[in-house]
Write an enzyme that holds these catalytic residues in place. Structure first.
Site, PDB file in Angstrom:
ATOM      1  N   PHE A 286       7.865  -5.422   8.736  1.00 35.59           N
ATOM      2  CA  PHE A 286       8.110  -6.539   7.835  1.00 35.59           C
ATOM      3  C   PHE A 286       9.601  -6.865   7.844  1.00 35.59           C
ATOM      4  CE2 PHE A 286       4.559  -3.956   6.432  1.00 35.59           C
ATOM      5  CZ  PHE A 286       3.547  -4.886   6.281  1.00 35.59           C
TER       6      PHE A 286
ATOM      7  N   SER B 203      -2.502  -5.651   7.835  1.00 37.34           N
ATOM      8  CA  SER B 203      -1.497  -5.011   6.986  1.00 37.34           C
ATOM      9  C   SER B 203      -0.744  -6.046   6.165  1.00 37.34           C
ATOM     10  CB  SER B 203      -0.497  -4.225   7.846  1.00 37.34           C
ATOM     11  OG  SER B 203      -1.128  -3.158   8.509  1.00 37.34           O
TER      12      SER B 203
ATOM     13  N   CYS C  29       3.135  -0.927   2.575  1.00 44.93           N
ATOM     14  CA  CYS C  29       2.193  -1.400   3.583  1.00 44.93           C
ATOM     15  C   CYS C  29       0.792  -0.871   3.270  1.00 44.93           C
ATOM     16  CB  CYS C  29       2.627  -0.947   4.968  1.00 44.93           C
ATOM     17  SG  CYS C  29       1.527  -1.482   6.296  1.00 44.93           S
TER      18      CYS C  29
ATOM     19  N   THR D  31      -3.649  -1.765   3.791  1.00 43.67           N
ATOM     20  CA  THR D  31      -4.626  -2.438   4.641  1.00 43.67           C
ATOM     21  C   THR D  31      -5.618  -3.235   3.806  1.00 43.67           C
ATOM     22  OG1 THR D  31      -4.461  -0.675   6.284  1.00 43.67           O
ATOM     23  CG2 THR D  31      -6.407  -2.088   6.397  1.00 43.67           C
TER      24      THR D  31
ATOM     25  N   ALA E  24      -3.701   8.716  -2.503  1.00 46.06           N
ATOM     26  CA  ALA E  24      -3.002   9.562  -3.475  1.00 46.06           C
ATOM     27  C   ALA E  24      -1.517   9.716  -3.162  1.00 46.06           C
ATOM     28  CB  ALA E  24      -3.671  10.936  -3.546  1.00 46.06           C
TER      29      ALA E  24
ATOM     30  N   HIS F 103       7.008   1.620   4.470  1.00 49.74           N
ATOM     31  CA  HIS F 103       6.826   3.034   4.151  1.00 49.74           C
ATOM     32  C   HIS F 103       7.841   3.407   3.071  1.00 49.74           C
ATOM     33  CE1 HIS F 103       5.347   3.460   8.583  1.00 49.74           C
ATOM     34  NE2 HIS F 103       4.493   2.817   7.820  1.00 49.74           N
TER      35      HIS F 103
ATOM     36  N   THR G 202      21.069  -6.737  -0.293  1.00 48.80           N
ATOM     37  CA  THR G 202      22.334  -6.091   0.050  1.00 48.80           C
ATOM     38  C   THR G 202      22.840  -5.325  -1.158  1.00 48.80           C
ATOM     39  OG1 THR G 202      22.901  -7.849   1.612  1.00 48.80           O
ATOM     40  CG2 THR G 202      24.709  -6.461   0.813  1.00 48.80           C
TER      41      THR G 202
END
Length: 202
Positions: A2, A39, A46, A48, A63, A100, A145
């Site tokens: 992304f 995704s 992220c 599904t 979890a 992630h 930033t």
């Protein structure tokens, strides 16, 4: 992958537990354009797509995701930042984001300024080596930033467009946010650690 440029804000229509997992039903104008097994970043996480309905879709947070992010705190009616996976034939307007999430930070200051908003967040000091002054961070899926960086705090400035088009407008002191640190910093930190291990063993 992304970019941290939020595409649209969705709404949490419902949540339900399935074992240790949390199923989220999200209402969004892009639901009809999604495909099952696609995704989508949700507040930077992220996930599904598992089911699609009329202007709604479902996704599942396991979890481990619930332990490391703020998704388990979502309730019906809350707004959530959404971004579909990047396309590799255009400009990257933010920075490379994996979806992630590394952990959560906490808002400790929100201050309206003349034409922008200043937010300050605390974060776990174990990630201090992954954040640099004027570097990038992904906060609730938003590429930002950072400045005034310390070993456990950083600040960001939010422009009006980002404020009105994302859920940052609902963040108040005490609100927890998802944080993903720059992947380049992670690789550098890992390489340094490995080199030290090799030197120590030789």
């Amino acid at each position: 992958m992304f970019t941290g440029i939020i595409e649209i804000s969705g709404e949490v229509i419902a949540t339900r537990e399935e074992g240790s997992n949390l199923v989220l039903t999200i209402g969004s104008a892009i639901a009809g354009e999604l495909k099952i097994d696609q995704s989508v970043a949700h507040n930077g996480v992220c996930l599904t797509v598992t089911n699609i309905g009329d202007n709604i879709y479902e996704t599942v947070a396991v979890a481990e995701t619930l332990q490391k992010t703020n998704l388990g705190q979502l309730t019906t009616g809350q707004h959530i930042n959404l971004e579909r996976a990047m396309v590799f034939n255009g400009r990257i307007d933010g920075h490379l984001v994996q979806g992630h999430v590394d952990g959560v930070g906490t808002c400790i200051l929100r201050e309206a300024q003349d034409g922008s908003w200043l937010y300050r967040f605390s974060y776990p000091s174990g990630f201090a080596g992954l954040i640099v002054e004027k570097g990038s961070i992904c906060m609730n899926g938003i590429s930002l930033t950072v400045f005034d960086v310390t070993n456990d705090q950083f600040s960001v400035a939010i422009i009006p467009y980002t404020y009105t088009h994302t859920n940052v407008q609902y963040i108040q002191p005490g609100t927890q946010v998802n944080l993903e640190f720059d992947i380049l910093g992670k690789y550098v930190a890992r390489q340094i650690a490995v080199n030290r291990e090799v030197l120590a063993a030789s």
